[in-house]
Enzyme design. Structure first.
Site, PDB file in Angstrom:
ATOM      1  N   ASP A   2      41.700  16.762  46.815  1.00 16.99           N
ATOM      2  CA  ASP A   2      41.540  17.149  48.094  1.00 16.99           C
ATOM      3  C   ASP A   2      40.239  18.651  47.660  1.00 16.99           C
ATOM      4  OD1 ASP A   2      43.089  18.989  46.112  1.00 16.99           O
ATOM      5  OD2 ASP A   2      44.726  18.247  46.556  1.00 16.99           O
TER       6      ASP A   2
ATOM      7  N   ASP B 267      41.124  22.484  48.109  1.00 17.70           N
ATOM      8  CA  ASP B 267      41.836  23.900  48.544  1.00 17.70           C
ATOM      9  C   ASP B 267      40.100  25.261  48.951  1.00 17.70           C
ATOM     10  OD1 ASP B 267      43.787  22.634  47.848  1.00 17.70           O
ATOM     11  OD2 ASP B 267      43.231  22.288  46.055  1.00 17.70           O
TER      12      ASP B 267
ATOM     13  N   ASP C  44      46.569  28.734  37.079  1.00 12.69           N
ATOM     14  CA  ASP C  44      47.271  28.327  35.641  1.00 12.69           C
ATOM     15  C   ASP C  44      45.760  28.377  34.465  1.00 12.69           C
ATOM     16  OD1 ASP C  44      45.669  26.980  37.832  1.00 12.69           O
ATOM     17  OD2 ASP C  44      47.110  25.011  37.720  1.00 12.69           O
TER      18      ASP C  44
HETATM   19  P1  ATP Z   1      43.895  18.399  42.101  1.00 10.73           P
HETATM   20  O1  ATP Z   1      44.121  18.626  43.354  1.00 10.73           O
HETATM   21  O2  ATP Z   1      42.490  17.040  42.126  1.00 10.73           O
HETATM   22  O3  ATP Z   1      45.313  17.665  41.462  1.00 10.73           O
HETATM   23  P2  ATP Z   1      44.136  21.250  41.671  1.00 10.73           P
HETATM   24  O4  ATP Z   1      43.144  21.805  40.576  1.00 10.73           O
HETATM   25  O5  ATP Z   1      43.047  21.535  43.039  1.00 10.73           O
HETATM   26  O6  ATP Z   1      43.685  19.735  40.741  1.00 10.73           O
HETATM   27  P3  ATP Z   1      46.272  21.557  42.651  1.00 10.73           P
HETATM   28  O7  ATP Z   1      47.581  21.516  42.905  1.00 10.73           O
HETATM   29  O8  ATP Z   1      45.767  20.783  44.278  1.00 10.73           O
HETATM   30  O9  ATP Z   1      45.299  21.840  41.621  1.00 10.73           O
HETATM   31  O10 ATP Z   1      46.418  23.432  43.078  1.00 10.73           O
HETATM   32  C1  ATP Z   1      45.206  23.983  43.323  1.00 10.73           C
HETATM   33  C2  ATP Z   1      44.504  25.406  42.911  1.00 10.73           C
HETATM   34  O11 ATP Z   1      46.224  26.187  42.957  1.00 10.73           O
HETATM   35  C3  ATP Z   1      44.532  24.900  41.009  1.00 10.73           C
HETATM   36  O12 ATP Z   1      42.915  25.205  41.079  1.00 10.73           O
HETATM   37  C4  ATP Z   1      45.011  26.059  40.728  1.00 10.73           C
HETATM   38  O13 ATP Z   1      44.507  27.330  41.129  1.00 10.73           O
HETATM   39  C5  ATP Z   1      46.356  26.413  41.262  1.00 10.73           C
HETATM   40  N1  ATP Z   1      47.932  26.389  41.128  1.00 10.73           N
HETATM   41  C6  ATP Z   1      48.102  24.887  41.576  1.00 10.73           C
HETATM   42  N2  ATP Z   1      49.305  24.799  40.875  1.00 10.73           N
HETATM   43  C7  ATP Z   1      49.542  26.003  40.097  1.00 10.73           C
HETATM   44  C8  ATP Z   1      50.663  26.583  39.220  1.00 10.73           C
HETATM   45  N3  ATP Z   1      51.928  25.729  39.161  1.00 10.73           N
HETATM   46  N4  ATP Z   1      50.281  28.097  38.898  1.00 10.73           N
HETATM   47  C9  ATP Z   1      49.323  28.451  38.469  1.00 10.73           C
HETATM   48  N5  ATP Z   1      48.146  28.099  39.277  1.00 10.73           N
HETATM   49  C10 ATP Z   1      48.486  26.394  40.150  1.00 10.73           C
HETATM   50 MG    MG Z   2      44.208  20.536  44.425  1.00 11.55          MG
END
Ligand code: ATP
Ligand code: MG
Length: 473
Positions: free
Chosen positions: A77, A79, A157
């Site tokens: 996705d 963001d 994170d």
């Molecule tokens: P994917 O969507 O492939 O699972 P992602 O890194 O994009 O991976 P998301 O859950 O969509 O993960 O979150 C988007 C962003 O928000 C992350 O890349 C991170 O920077 C931040 N993030 C998400 N969850 C947390 C958390 N629990 N603590 C700190 N930052 C977070």
């Molecule tokens: Mg994501």
């Protein structure tokens, strides 16, 4: 895997080596020095970024989409992050809605695609206003204190998740050394690991998820405290853990993720009864719990790799089946017939699981159907096979049998029979039905014979014994 990343990283590394260890962040990689072009980005995400920019706000892509592009995976996705407040974003997009309490953000909807737009957040540690609140365990309950991009990067994170793509000039900004960690294939948490895990214990699960998905190592300090802090997952709402389980085990890297979760003592907070059963080494000719789960995850991973769909209820049915069988044996030992014993076992296992992760009814109902069909699919005589084949959960139940068989369960070749039945001509299907025993051996309850029906003999006077089925009467 790292091909597109290689040429780009070389340029960045030259820069890093020049500066040695005192790199000043952010490292800004100009458009000409990286491979992320607008063609690789969802057109809807681009629309959102431009609308923000044209309204005078900053707009960046952040997180997984950039990380995944750099290592040649397709992003899940896109963001977006901005300096506009959620209300300001909401006003800009009629197709948007404000969501979340813990983190207020905006979902902009384009058909089935949702672009998540969040506002730069400040580090909650330095904040004492009521936009941020912590639990007694140091967990962040609410985090709506807005800040600038540097602060936003610090509260994310992992380092590879703090890469920002700027719509202003298409450059990438690396705030925490994510590029170097990608090069070294390291999962590195930002800041003090213990504090960060205490703020949000789900970060431990995310560390495992990324290690498995990206095939990275957990950096020493990042993995250090996980085993000791794993118990903090007990404080996470079951509904959030349910969502995390689906991402952990249902995203195509289930086998590896499961192994890491077990290794770091996290699995037991997600599936306590399954974990205990696996550790107890209980097994029967019907199931070897860990072999079954690994086989199920392997099949799921394979389906995802082939672009096929997978269902959350199938995943949950897999994870809980060993304990259902365990309880089933217990109930049958208490004298319950096979089917009611299975229903009771299913209810008990689901009830106990709810303390760890939620299971919405839309998941638990089909799970029960899959389990139920494991007892019904052996009974194929007469018209039954045709009727069973029409059951909405037939296909899932059939796949489930294949997992059982491939992991060593004795099903009496049920899988190959149903395979042949589905593929056969009308004539072959009839022959297959004729080939089966009318009263099959029920693998869960031993040989089952229809009780002899007593004939009413009008010459014999009814006696108390004959009514209770005593043939000698
Ligand atoms: P994917 O969507 O492939 O699972 P992602 O890194 O994009 O991976 P998301 O859950 O969509 O993960 O979150 C988007 C962003 O928000 C992350 O890349 C991170 O920077 C931040 N993030 C998400 N969850 C947390 C958390 N629990 N603590 C700190 N930052 C977070
Ligand atoms: Mg994501």
């Amino acid at each position: 895997m790292l091909t597109s990343f290689n040429s780009f990283i070389l340029k960045v590394m030259r820069f890093l080596f020049l500066k040695n260890s005192d790199v000043t962040y952010p490292i800004i990689i100009k458009r000409s020095d990286h491979t992320l072009s607008r063609k690789n980005i969802s057109p809807n995400a681009i629309k959102v970024l431009y609308r923000l920019k044209n309204a005078g706000f900053k707009g960046f892509l952040v997180g997984g989409c950039i990380r995944d592009h750099l290592i040649n995976l397709s992003p899940k996705d896109f963001d977006v992050v901005t300096d506009a407040t959620p209300e300001e974003v909401h006003k800009l997009f009629s197709n948007s809605r404000l969501i979340g309490r813990r983190f207020r953000l905006v979902h902009v909807t384009f058909g089935r695609e949702i672009i998540e737009v969040s506002t730069f957040r400040a580090n909650s540690e330095n904040n004492t206003n009521n936009e941020v609140s912590h639990s007694e365990h140091g967990m962040i309950l609410r985090d709506n204190s807005f800040g600038n991009i540097e602060q936003d990067a610090e509260r994310r994170d992992f380092t590879f998740n703090t890469l920002y793509y700027n719509i202003e000039d298409f450059s990438i900004h690396d705030y925490c050394g994510g590029l170097e960690d990608i090069k070294n294939k390291q999962v590195r948490i930002i800041g003090d690991p213990e504090t960060r895990y205490k703020e949000d214990p789900v970060r431990m699960l995310r560390a495992i998820r990324f290690a498995a998905k990206l095939q990275f190592e957990l950096e020493a300090n990042t993995k250090g405290p996980i085993k000791n802090l794993s118990h903090l997952l007990d404080h996470i709402p079951p509904a959030r853990l349910f969502e995390e389980v689906l991402k952990l085990l249902g995203s195509g890297y289930g086998v590896q993720t499961y192994q890491l979760l077990r290794q770091y003592g996290l699995f037991r907070y997600l599936f306590p009864e399954t974990d205990a059963l696996i550790s107890s080494n209980w097994n029967t000719e019907n199931i070897i719990p860990e072999a079954f789960i690994l086989q199920g995850l392997k099949n799921t991973d394979q389906r995802i790799a082939e672009g096929k769909s997978t269902a959350p209820y199938f995943l949950y049915a897999l994870m809980l089946w060993p304990k259902v069988l365990f309880r089933h044996e217990e109930f049958m030992a208490q004298g319950l017939p096979a089917t009611p014993a299975l229903h009771q076992a299913a209810s008990l296992v689901i009830d106990n699981q709810l303390a760890a992760t939620a299971i919405p009814r839309r998941i638990s109902t089909p799970m029960r159907e899959i389990w139920d069909l494991q007892l019904r699919l052996p009974k194929r005589f007469g018209k039954r096979a045709y009727l069973l084949e029409q059951h909405p959960r037939f296909r899932a139940a059939f796949d489930f049998i294949l997992v059982r068989e491939s992991s060593g369960s004795n099903t009496g070749n049920l899988g190959s029979w149903w395979q042949a039945f589905q593929e056969g001509s009308d004539k072959q299907r009839r022959e297959l039905i004729n080939s089966v025993d009318k009263f099959p051996v029920d693998r869960h309850s031993g040989p089952k014979r229809r009780p002899k029906r007593k004939r009413y003999n009008k010459n014999t006077k009814a006696s108390p014994q004959s009514q209770t089925g005593n043939d000698n009467a």
